[in-house]
Write an enzyme that holds these catalytic residues in place. Sequence first.
Site, PDB file in Angstrom:
ATOM      1  N   ASN A   1       0.858  -1.180   0.000  1.00  9.15           N
ATOM      2  CA  ASN A   1       0.000   0.000   0.000  1.00  9.15           C
ATOM      3  C   ASN A   1       0.904   1.243   0.000  1.00  9.15           C
ATOM      4  O   ASN A   1       1.705   1.432   0.920  1.00  9.15           O
ATOM      5  CB  ASN A   1      -0.888  -0.040   1.256  1.00  9.15           C
ATOM      6  CG  ASN A   1      -1.801   1.165   1.359  1.00  9.15           C
ATOM      7  OD1 ASN A   1      -1.388   2.276   1.057  1.00  9.15           O
ATOM      8  ND2 ASN A   1      -3.021   0.963   1.797  1.00  9.15           N
TER       9      ASN A   1
ATOM     10  N   HIS B   1       1.082   6.242   1.772  1.00 11.59           N
ATOM     11  CA  HIS B   1       1.858   7.194   2.574  1.00 11.59           C
ATOM     12  C   HIS B   1       3.001   7.857   1.801  1.00 11.59           C
ATOM     13  O   HIS B   1       3.613   8.794   2.301  1.00 11.59           O
ATOM     14  CB  HIS B   1       2.295   6.555   3.884  1.00 11.59           C
ATOM     15  CG  HIS B   1       1.084   6.231   4.723  1.00 11.59           C
ATOM     16  ND1 HIS B   1       0.164   7.198   5.067  1.00 11.59           N
ATOM     17  CD2 HIS B   1       0.601   5.058   5.195  1.00 11.59           C
ATOM     18  CE1 HIS B   1      -0.822   6.638   5.750  1.00 11.59           C
ATOM     19  NE2 HIS B   1      -0.580   5.339   5.838  1.00 11.59           N
TER      20      HIS B   1
ATOM     21  N   HIS C   1      -5.692   3.588  -1.432  1.00 16.58           N
ATOM     22  CA  HIS C   1      -6.985   3.881  -0.826  1.00 16.58           C
ATOM     23  C   HIS C   1      -7.413   5.274  -1.265  1.00 16.58           C
ATOM     24  O   HIS C   1      -6.774   6.263  -0.910  1.00 16.58           O
ATOM     25  CB  HIS C   1      -6.837   3.812   0.708  1.00 16.58           C
ATOM     26  CG  HIS C   1      -8.122   3.985   1.457  1.00 16.58           C
ATOM     27  ND1 HIS C   1      -8.185   3.896   2.824  1.00 16.58           N
ATOM     28  CD2 HIS C   1      -9.389   4.242   1.050  1.00 16.58           C
ATOM     29  CE1 HIS C   1      -9.430   4.088   3.230  1.00 16.58           C
ATOM     30  NE2 HIS C   1     -10.174   4.311   2.170  1.00 16.58           N
TER      31      HIS C   1
ATOM     32  N   ARG D   1      -9.526   7.860  -0.398  1.00 19.20           N
ATOM     33  CA  ARG D   1     -10.401   8.263   0.708  1.00 19.20           C
ATOM     34  C   ARG D   1     -11.345   9.366   0.244  1.00 19.20           C
ATOM     35  O   ARG D   1     -11.017  10.149  -0.649  1.00 19.20           O
ATOM     36  CB  ARG D   1      -9.559   8.749   1.898  1.00 19.20           C
ATOM     37  CG  ARG D   1      -8.754   7.636   2.558  1.00 19.20           C
ATOM     38  CD  ARG D   1      -8.137   8.130   3.857  1.00 19.20           C
ATOM     39  NE  ARG D   1      -9.141   8.224   4.887  1.00 19.20           N
ATOM     40  CZ  ARG D   1      -9.310   7.338   5.871  1.00 19.20           C
ATOM     41  NH1 ARG D   1      -8.526   6.299   5.970  1.00 19.20           N
ATOM     42  NH2 ARG D   1     -10.253   7.503   6.759  1.00 19.20           N
TER      43      ARG D   1
ATOM     44  N   ARG E   1      -7.222  12.732   1.317  1.00 20.00           N
ATOM     45  CA  ARG E   1      -6.118  13.268   2.130  1.00 20.00           C
ATOM     46  C   ARG E   1      -4.743  12.833   1.631  1.00 20.00           C
ATOM     47  O   ARG E   1      -3.748  13.458   1.933  1.00 20.00           O
ATOM     48  CB  ARG E   1      -6.282  12.875   3.595  1.00 20.00           C
ATOM     49  CG  ARG E   1      -6.099  11.400   3.851  1.00 20.00           C
ATOM     50  CD  ARG E   1      -6.078  11.092   5.321  1.00 20.00           C
ATOM     51  NE  ARG E   1      -7.389  11.242   5.925  1.00 20.00           N
ATOM     52  CZ  ARG E   1      -7.740  10.652   7.067  1.00 20.00           C
ATOM     53  NH1 ARG E   1      -6.875   9.918   7.717  1.00 20.00           N
ATOM     54  NH2 ARG E   1      -8.947  10.806   7.571  1.00 20.00           N
TER      55      ARG E   1
ATOM     56  N   GLU F   1      -8.579   0.214  -2.579  1.00 24.08           N
ATOM     57  CA  GLU F   1      -9.240   0.171  -1.269  1.00 24.08           C
ATOM     58  C   GLU F   1     -10.221   1.332  -1.234  1.00 24.08           C
ATOM     59  O   GLU F   1      -9.875   2.459  -1.602  1.00 24.08           O
ATOM     60  CB  GLU F   1      -8.143   0.331  -0.206  1.00 24.08           C
ATOM     61  CG  GLU F   1      -8.552  -0.080   1.168  1.00 24.08           C
ATOM     62  CD  GLU F   1      -7.450   0.215   2.155  1.00 24.08           C
ATOM     63  OE1 GLU F   1      -6.270  -0.082   1.872  1.00 24.08           O
ATOM     64  OE2 GLU F   1      -7.776   0.775   3.207  1.00 24.08           O
TER      65      GLU F   1
ATOM     66  N   THR G   1      -7.766   3.498   8.841  1.00 24.35           N
ATOM     67  CA  THR G   1      -8.938   2.629   8.992  1.00 24.35           C
ATOM     68  C   THR G   1      -8.920   2.009  10.389  1.00 24.35           C
ATOM     69  O   THR G   1      -7.935   1.398  10.779  1.00 24.35           O
ATOM     70  CB  THR G   1      -8.900   1.512   7.919  1.00 24.35           C
ATOM     71  OG1 THR G   1      -8.586   2.110   6.678  1.00 24.35           O
ATOM     72  CG2 THR G   1     -10.226   0.804   7.826  1.00 24.35           C
TER      73      THR G   1
ATOM     74  N   GLU H   1     -10.389  -9.781   3.756  1.00 28.73           N
ATOM     75  CA  GLU H   1      -9.130  -9.361   4.372  1.00 28.73           C
ATOM     76  C   GLU H   1      -9.389  -9.218   5.862  1.00 28.73           C
ATOM     77  O   GLU H   1     -10.256  -8.438   6.285  1.00 28.73           O
ATOM     78  CB  GLU H   1      -8.645  -8.035   3.771  1.00 28.73           C
ATOM     79  CG  GLU H   1      -7.327  -7.592   4.400  1.00 28.73           C
ATOM     80  CD  GLU H   1      -6.693  -6.386   3.717  1.00 28.73           C
ATOM     81  OE1 GLU H   1      -6.955  -6.162   2.516  1.00 28.73           O
ATOM     82  OE2 GLU H   1      -5.941  -5.671   4.391  1.00 28.73           O
TER      83      GLU H   1
ATOM     84  N   HIS I   1      -3.151  -4.546   8.192  1.00 30.47           N
ATOM     85  CA  HIS I   1      -3.309  -3.359   9.021  1.00 30.47           C
ATOM     86  C   HIS I   1      -2.343  -3.406  10.199  1.00 30.47           C
ATOM     87  O   HIS I   1      -2.408  -4.310  11.019  1.00 30.47           O
ATOM     88  CB  HIS I   1      -4.737  -3.146   9.533  1.00 30.47           C
ATOM     89  CG  HIS I   1      -5.001  -1.680   9.708  1.00 30.47           C
ATOM     90  ND1 HIS I   1      -4.719  -1.015  10.856  1.00 30.47           N
ATOM     91  CD2 HIS I   1      -5.434  -0.753   8.835  1.00 30.47           C
ATOM     92  CE1 HIS I   1      -4.979   0.264  10.688  1.00 30.47           C
ATOM     93  NE2 HIS I   1      -5.409   0.462   9.476  1.00 30.47           N
TER      94      HIS I   1
HETATM   95  N1  PXP Z   1      -5.425  -3.248   4.608  1.00 29.37           N
HETATM   96  C1  PXP Z   1      -6.433  -2.358   4.777  1.00 29.37           C
HETATM   97  C2  PXP Z   1      -7.821  -2.800   4.470  1.00 29.37           C
HETATM   98  C3  PXP Z   1      -6.177  -1.040   5.197  1.00 29.37           C
HETATM   99  O1  PXP Z   1      -7.193  -0.182   5.403  1.00 29.37           O
HETATM  100  C4  PXP Z   1      -4.842  -0.637   5.380  1.00 29.37           C
HETATM  101  C5  PXP Z   1      -4.552   0.792   5.722  1.00 29.37           C
HETATM  102  O2  PXP Z   1      -4.794   1.604   4.615  1.00 29.37           O
HETATM  103  C6  PXP Z   1      -3.832  -1.595   5.181  1.00 29.37           C
HETATM  104  C7  PXP Z   1      -4.152  -2.900   4.835  1.00 29.37           C
HETATM  105  C8  PXP Z   1      -2.404  -1.256   5.390  1.00 29.37           C
HETATM  106  O3  PXP Z   1      -2.220  -0.890   6.712  1.00 29.37           O
HETATM  107  P1  PXP Z   1      -0.831  -0.322   7.200  1.00 29.37           P
HETATM  108  O4  PXP Z   1      -0.597   0.963   6.475  1.00 29.37           O
HETATM  109  O5  PXP Z   1      -1.011  -0.156   8.667  1.00 29.37           O
HETATM  110  O6  PXP Z   1       0.199  -1.357   6.843  1.00 29.37           O
END
Ligand code: PXP
Length: 237
Positions: free
Chosen positions: A6, A9, A42, A44, A48, A69, A100, A150, A190
């Site tokens: 992901n 960031h 994601h 959003r 953001r 996402e 999330t 998931e 997550h």
């Molecule tokens: N899976 C889902 C469904 C999420 O919402 C997130 C956060 O965007 C992640 C995985 C990845 O989480 P993290 O950034 O904490 O690794």
Amino acid sequence: MKLGVNVDHVATLREARGTVYPDPVVGALLAEYAGCNSIVMHLREDRRHIKERDIIFTKKALEIPFNLEMSVNKSIVDFALKLLPDYATLVPEKRQELTTEGGVDLKENYLKVSRAVGRLKSKGIKVSLFIDPLKRQIDLAKRIGVDSIELNTGGFSESKTERGKKNLYLKIKQAAKYAKDKGFFVAAGHGLDYVNVKDIVKIRAIEELNIGHSIISRSVFLGLVTAVEEMITLIKS
Ligand code: PXP
């Protein structure tokens, strides 16, 4: 076990100064080069971090699957129907949250989620539901008719006590087996990092991990290719 990276960031850093860099599209391509199996972004509702442009360019450039996402908000679902991502992962979304905060409550949101799943599936998009590791949520996911779930590892990752961690780990393990036995493709994610992932990879029923924050954080010091490669090494070991 597969790794989805992901790259939200990377965009968080860009948005911190309103610049055009660092570009999450480049981040996605470097993560692909490093050997991950899919890319997650994601979109959003408050935009953001990730913007539509990031997703459109990334999806065009990637050879590996793209996982969008998203919430079940109508305008976001409309965007997904035009984009046609390989996967859509439905998550709950609150404006004030840092990230999330939990899985989708499929009991409370049954109709909204079913409707969104129906629209996405009608266009051939494979849908996954991000849920807490509970049998009743897995049963509802089955009834809604998705192929993939998931499991939320957020509680496990954030737990401050050994006892709490162990309890939540067992819940994830049991839920993963229960879901796999029901025929689901089981992903998890997550809050996973380079330390706590070592326990999660032992759960054989889990076939994919989606990880963002820890990989992008490590990449600030070591570079994204190295950060992704190191996570792949942990996941494959
Ligand atoms: N899976 C889902 C469904 C999420 O919402 C997130 C956060 O965007 C992640 C995985 C990845 O989480 P993290 O950034 O904490 O690794």
